[in-house]
Design a protein around this motif. Sequence first.
Motif: not given
Length: 171
Positions: A94-95, A87, A98, A83, A100-104
């Motif tokens: 990125c972004p 980034k 995205d 991640i 974000e789903s990896w971090e969810s």
Amino acid sequence: MNPLGANMNKTSVMAKFEEVLTLLRDSGATIIDNANYSAYDEINSPTALQNFVSPAEYKENIEKYLNNLEINPHNLHSLDDLIACTKSHPKEECPERDIESWESGESKDGIDGASDAAQADALIFPSIVSSDVPGLTGHPVITVPLGFMPRDTPIRHNARGNLVEEGPGVP
């Protein structure tokens, strides 16, 4: 255009898929029909985010993969490393692309949940589906090619223009 080939429809594709399953059974594989991959429809719905992949789908496998690389120029060993690297590199876009789903949060309805519930070593998908979430996450799947685009299919690229989505002979 019929992505299954000129003479193939959904019924004939499923009949061919069942033939492959029979062959695998006859070769000694234990086949669990209709493993409950309950998130499949949600992940692949028209309203779902493109390329949505939950960390629950690949966190353990990505760490095994990264830790077995012979050459690891960015010294990545975990999902968190991946991640941070994604980034920080402009070429990863990125972004716009995205992560974000990896971090969810985690999901038990995906491939891991289906594999664990069925105590499966791999899931079997027709090739037209296996490039979706299983292909993106690197899960063990058996891909069964069951059709292809006709020879006269015009080449069509993805929205970014860097991958062929349709073309002659594409499964």
